[in-house]
Structures are given as structure tokens and as C-alpha cells.
Design a protein around this motif. Structure first.
Motif, PDB file in Angstrom:
ATOM      1  N   ILE A  48      39.830  38.823  58.835  1.00 44.46           N
ATOM      2  CA  ILE A  48      38.979  38.278  57.762  1.00 44.46           C
ATOM      3  C   ILE A  48      37.691  37.719  58.331  1.00 44.46           C
ATOM      4  N   LYS A  49      37.765  37.008  59.459  1.00 41.60           N
ATOM      5  CA  LYS A  49      36.565  36.469  60.083  1.00 41.60           C
ATOM      6  C   LYS A  49      35.614  37.566  60.543  1.00 41.60           C
ATOM      7  N   SER A  50      36.154  38.655  61.065  1.00 39.01           N
ATOM      8  CA  SER A  50      35.298  39.723  61.563  1.00 39.01           C
ATOM      9  C   SER A  50      34.655  40.511  60.427  1.00 39.01           C
ATOM     10  N   ILE A  51      35.306  40.567  59.276  1.00 38.29           N
ATOM     11  CA  ILE A  51      34.734  41.279  58.132  1.00 38.29           C
ATOM     12  C   ILE A  51      33.561  40.477  57.558  1.00 38.29           C
ATOM     13  N   TRP A  52      33.693  39.156  57.509  1.00 40.40           N
ATOM     14  CA  TRP A  52      32.635  38.341  56.932  1.00 40.40           C
ATOM     15  C   TRP A  52      31.718  37.907  57.980  1.00 40.40           C
TER      16      TRP A  52
END
Length: 52
Positions: A48-52
Motif C-alpha cells: 500500500i505504501k509503495s502504491i501511494w
């Protein structure tokens, strides 16, 4: 005369070492299972952190 075979009992230290070995094995297995359980949420959070 009857020949009676005395059953050998494990020594005190042998018994403690066998029980201790069992506990160590259980701890290692529990640690592996716990790390697998915690691995999934960590990977989801990183995704999730890498997507955002």
C-alpha cells in the motif's frame, strides 16, 4: 530363581535434557509460525505504501 529384569530409568539430567529439547523445538516452531503470520500484514502495508 526368577530372573527379573530391572527397567533402567533415565537419569535425572537425561530427563531434563529431553524435556528441554522438546521445549526448544516447540519454541522454534512457534517462532517460525508467528513470523509467517506477521509477514503477510507487513507485506500488505509495504504494498500500500509503495502504491501511494
Amino acid at each position: 530363581m526368577k530372573n527379573k529384569k530391572k527397567e533402567k530409568q533415565d537419569g535425572f539430567f537425561k530427563e531434563i535434557l529431553s524435556q528441554l529439547g522438546g521445549y526448544i523445538l516447540i519454541e522454534i516452531v512457534w517462532n517460525i509460525i508467528w513470523n509467517i503470520i506477521l509477514f503477510i500484514p507487513r507485506m500488505v502495508i509495504r504494498l500500500i505504501k509503495s502504491i501511494w
